[in-house]
Design a protein around this motif. Structure first.
Motif, PDB file in Angstrom:
ATOM      1  N   MET A   1       0.706  -1.253  -0.177  1.00 18.22           N
ATOM      2  CA  MET A   1       0.030  -0.108   0.129  1.00 18.22           C
ATOM      3  C   MET A   1       0.884   1.215   0.127  1.00 18.22           C
ATOM      4  O   MET A   1       2.013   1.330   0.542  1.00 18.22           O
ATOM      5  CB  MET A   1      -0.754  -0.009   1.335  1.00 18.22           C
ATOM      6  CG  MET A   1      -1.842   1.346   1.281  1.00 18.22           C
ATOM      7  SD  MET A   1      -2.809   1.183   2.716  1.00 18.22           S
ATOM      8  CE  MET A   1      -1.719   1.571   4.183  1.00 18.22           C
ATOM      9  N   THR A   2       0.439   2.368  -0.671  1.00 26.68           N
ATOM     10  CA  THR A   2       1.320   3.543  -0.824  1.00 26.68           C
ATOM     11  C   THR A   2       0.580   4.632   0.198  1.00 26.68           C
ATOM     12  O   THR A   2      -0.687   4.807  -0.287  1.00 26.68           O
ATOM     13  CB  THR A   2       1.463   4.077  -2.084  1.00 26.68           C
ATOM     14  OG1 THR A   2       2.022   3.029  -3.018  1.00 26.68           O
ATOM     15  CG2 THR A   2       2.084   5.292  -2.219  1.00 26.68           C
ATOM     16  N   VAL A   3       1.120   5.091   0.953  1.00 25.41           N
ATOM     17  CA  VAL A   3       0.754   6.290   1.770  1.00 25.41           C
ATOM     18  C   VAL A   3       1.072   7.316   1.085  1.00 25.41           C
ATOM     19  O   VAL A   3       2.221   7.788   0.497  1.00 25.41           O
ATOM     20  CB  VAL A   3       1.285   6.225   3.166  1.00 25.41           C
ATOM     21  CG1 VAL A   3       0.900   7.481   4.121  1.00 25.41           C
ATOM     22  CG2 VAL A   3       1.053   4.768   3.925  1.00 25.41           C
ATOM     23  N   ALA A 202      10.030   8.561  -1.807  1.00 22.74           N
ATOM     24  CA  ALA A 202      10.538   7.614  -2.455  1.00 22.74           C
ATOM     25  C   ALA A 202      11.747   7.915  -3.019  1.00 22.74           C
ATOM     26  O   ALA A 202      11.893   9.088  -3.514  1.00 22.74           O
ATOM     27  CB  ALA A 202       9.702   6.849  -3.477  1.00 22.74           C
ATOM     28  N   THR A 203      12.936   7.094  -3.019  1.00 18.52           N
ATOM     29  CA  THR A 203      14.414   7.766  -3.674  1.00 18.52           C
ATOM     30  C   THR A 203      14.929   6.805  -4.348  1.00 18.52           C
ATOM     31  O   THR A 203      14.770   5.526  -4.058  1.00 18.52           O
ATOM     32  CB  THR A 203      15.036   8.221  -2.438  1.00 18.52           C
ATOM     33  OG1 THR A 203      16.350   8.774  -3.113  1.00 18.52           O
ATOM     34  CG2 THR A 203      15.373   7.234  -1.463  1.00 18.52           C
ATOM     35  N   ASP A 317      11.903   4.385 -14.645  1.00 18.98           N
ATOM     36  CA  ASP A 317      10.722   3.116 -14.626  1.00 18.98           C
ATOM     37  C   ASP A 317      10.504   2.492 -13.450  1.00 18.98           C
ATOM     38  O   ASP A 317       9.303   2.293 -13.082  1.00 18.98           O
ATOM     39  CB  ASP A 317      11.118   2.610 -15.909  1.00 18.98           C
ATOM     40  CG  ASP A 317      10.007   1.340 -16.312  1.00 18.98           C
ATOM     41  OD1 ASP A 317       9.000   1.775 -16.687  1.00 18.98           O
ATOM     42  OD2 ASP A 317      10.272   0.246 -16.289  1.00 18.98           O
ATOM     43  N   SER A 318      11.655   2.051 -12.802  1.00 22.95           N
ATOM     44  CA  SER A 318      11.483   1.299 -11.698  1.00 22.95           C
ATOM     45  C   SER A 318      10.808   2.013 -10.498  1.00 22.95           C
ATOM     46  O   SER A 318       9.822   1.428  -9.512  1.00 22.95           O
ATOM     47  CB  SER A 318      12.867   0.836 -11.176  1.00 22.95           C
ATOM     48  OG  SER A 318      12.958   0.310  -9.871  1.00 22.95           O
ATOM     49  N   ARG A 322       7.126   1.638  -8.416  1.00 26.14           N
ATOM     50  CA  ARG A 322       7.145   1.643  -7.066  1.00 26.14           C
ATOM     51  C   ARG A 322       6.191   2.674  -6.354  1.00 26.14           C
ATOM     52  O   ARG A 322       5.407   2.154  -5.415  1.00 26.14           O
ATOM     53  CB  ARG A 322       8.461   1.887  -6.493  1.00 26.14           C
ATOM     54  CG  ARG A 322       9.507   0.664  -6.274  1.00 26.14           C
ATOM     55  CD  ARG A 322      11.003   1.306  -6.353  1.00 26.14           C
ATOM     56  NE  ARG A 322      10.904   2.102  -5.030  1.00 26.14           N
ATOM     57  CZ  ARG A 322      11.968   3.072  -4.578  1.00 26.14           C
ATOM     58  NH1 ARG A 322      12.833   3.175  -5.361  1.00 26.14           N
ATOM     59  NH2 ARG A 322      11.932   3.583  -3.201  1.00 26.14           N
ATOM     60  N   VAL A 323       5.989   3.785  -6.774  1.00 29.12           N
ATOM     61  CA  VAL A 323       5.307   4.884  -6.297  1.00 29.12           C
ATOM     62  C   VAL A 323       3.849   4.987  -6.734  1.00 29.12           C
ATOM     63  O   VAL A 323       2.803   5.090  -5.725  1.00 29.12           O
ATOM     64  CB  VAL A 323       5.941   6.193  -6.285  1.00 29.12           C
ATOM     65  CG1 VAL A 323       7.310   6.209  -6.018  1.00 29.12           C
ATOM     66  CG2 VAL A 323       5.788   6.730  -7.660  1.00 29.12           C
TER      67      VAL A 323
END
Length: 387
Positions: A1-3, A202-203, A317-318, A322-323
Motif C-alpha cells: 500500500m502507498t501512503v 521514495a528515492t 521506470d522502476s 514503486r510509487v
C-alpha cells in the motif's frame, strides 16, 4: 500500500538567473504569482544557489524569511541549480522550492563538523519522539572525513540519507535556517533536514557508468594504488578489460574509464565510481581516487551519455512502478560531470523526469559528489519524491 500526503500538503518551485542577488530573488519570487499566493501557509523552503551568488547566501536567506514568512530554509551551493523543467548551469542564479508539510514532520539540524553532538540537542529530542525515515543533507567537500561523517550520521540517526556535496569556485555555504541555536548559514561539515516516517517519500539512484569487464579482486595494493589484480600486474588486467582501441593509447581513458568498487552485501549490485588518478606503464600499477585494500573487489566502467541516459530511464521506470501515484514534489541532485558536459544540455535529466512523472514541482543542484543511503557517490543522480 502507498501512503500519500494529505491534500493540504503542497509544493511550488521556481528559478531565476541574474548576477545581482536582490533582483534575482525578486524575479524568482515573482514566478510564484501575485502577492506570493502559493507561498502562503508554507513552512519549509529549499534554496539552491549557483556559486556566483554564494557569497550572498546569508542576505538571501534573510530576505526570503522576511518576504515569505517561512522560517525554515535548507540548501547549499552548486555549479548549477534547477527548478521544475529549467536548469541554470555555470551562471549566477538560484532555485527555490517551498512546501507546506504536516506539523512536526521535519526538523532541521545545524552543520555537524567534529561530531554528532548537535543531533543530541533539540533535533535529538525530535528524533527520539518521531524517528526519521530520510534526511536531505548537504556536505562541505573540504571536510577531512566527509565519508565517515555521512556514514556516522546515517547510522546514529538511523536514517536513509540523500543529497550531495556543495560545488563552488568560491564559498561553500550550508543553509540550515531554522535549526535551533545555530547560524542560518555555515560551512565546514554536513547539514540538512530530517523527515519523519509519516512523510511518505521514495528515492532512487542512477549511475552514470556501466561495467565493461568482470568483477575482479585486488591481490596487491598500497593505499590508493592497485599493484595487482587477480595475481597479475594491474595495468595488464586494465588493458584487457578496456579493449585494444583504448589500450593502444592510454591518454584516451581520461574522463571515459573509471574504477568501480562493488558495495559488499548490496542486493542491487551497487558500486561506487572513482576516478583514475595515475597509471605507471613501467611498473604496471594504476592509482584511483579511493583507498583500496588487498582482497577488495574492483571492476572497470565506461562513462558515456548513452549509458547514463539508459540507466536514468531504467531508474525512473522502476521508481514509477514503486510509487504508483503522482508525486507532490521532488528534489534531484546530479553530478556536475553529468549535465551539459555529458548530455549536451543542462535540462536533459529534468526532461526525462518529466516524461515519467509529469510537471511536478522540483528543485535541486549539480553537486561535486552525491549522497545516497550512507555513502558518497560520483557521476550519479539521486532523485527523491515526496508522495
Amino acid at each position: 500500500m502507498t501512503v500519500t500526503l494529505d491534500s493540504d500538503t503542497r509544493f511550488h518551485a521556481a528559478c531565476a538567473a541574474g548576477a545581482e542577488w536582490g533582483p534575482t530573488v525578486k524575479a524568482c519570487l515573482d514566478k510564484f504569482g501575485d502577492r506570493l499566493g502559493p507561498v502562503a501557509g508554507c513552512n519549509l523552503g529549499f534554496l539552491y544557489l549557483t556559486d556566483g551568488l554564494a557569497e550572498h547566501a546569508t542576505s538571501i536567506v534573510t530576505l526570503l524569511r522576511g518576504v515569505t514568512g517561512i522560517r525554515h530554509w535548507v540548501g547549499t551551493v552548486g555549479i548549477g541549480v534547477m527548478a521544475n523543467g529549467d536548469a541554470l548551469f555555470d551562471e549566477p542564479g538560484l532555485a527555490i522550492m517551498v512546501a507546506r508539510l504536516p506539523e512536526d514532520s521535519f526538523r532541521l539540524f545545524p552543520t555537524l563538523t567534529d561530531g554528532l553532538e548537535p543531533l543530541r540537542g533539540s533535533a535529538g529530542g525530535w528524533l527520539d519522539k518521531h524517528g526519521a525515515a530520510l534526511a536531505l543533507v548537504h556536505v562541505d567537500p573540504h571536510h577531512a572525513d566527509m565519508a565517515g561523517l555521512v556514514s556516522r550520521l546515517s547510522e546514529e540517526a538511523g536514517v536513509f540519507l540523500v543529497g550531495g556535496l556543495s560545488a563552488s569556485r568560491g564559498e561553500f555555504p550550508q543553509i540550515a535556517a531554522g535549526a535551533e541555536d545555530a547560524d542560518p548559514v555555515a560551512e565546514g561539515g554536513v547539514s540538512g533536514v530530517l523527515f519523519a516516517p509519516n512523510l511518505p517519500v521514495a528515492t532512487a539512484l542512477t549511475q552514470g557508468c556501466r561495467p565493461i569487464g568482470p568483477t575482479r579482486t585486488v591481490t596487491a595494493s598500497d593505499d590508493n594504488v592497485i599493484l595487482e589484480i587477480d595475481g597479475r600486474p594491474a595495468l595488464d588486467v586494465f588493458k584487457e578489460d578496456i579493449g585494444p582501441e583504448l589500450a593502444a593509447d592510454l591518454r584516451q581513458v581520461a574522463g571515459v574509464i573509471c574504477a568501480g568498487l562493488p558495495i559488499a552485501g548490496s542486493d542491487i549490485q551497487d558500486y561506487l565510481v572513482r576516478d583514475l588518478i595515475a597509471i605507471d606503464p613501467r611498473a604496471g600499477w594504476i592509482s584511483i581516487a579511493e583507498r583500496v585494500t588487498t582482497g577488495q573487489s574492483v571492476m572497470f566502467t565506461r562513462r558515456d551519455a548513452d549509458t547514463a541516459a539508459a540507466d536514468m530511464r531504467r531508474m525512473l521506470d522502476s521508481l514509477r512502478k514503486r510509487v504508483k501515484v503522482t508525486p507532490k514534489g521532488a528534489v534531484y541532485v546530479s553530478c556536475i560531470a553529468r549535465g551539459p558536459g555529458l548530455f549536451g544540455t543542462a535540462d536533459a535529466e529534468l526532461s526525462m523526469i518529466r516524461e515519467v512523472f509529469g510537471d511536478i514541482p522540483l528543485t535541486g543542484f549539480f553537486a561535486s559528489g552525491e549522497v545516497s543511503h550512507n555513502r558518497l557517490y560520483g557521476y550519479t543522480g539521486v532523485l527523491t519524491l515526496f508522495l
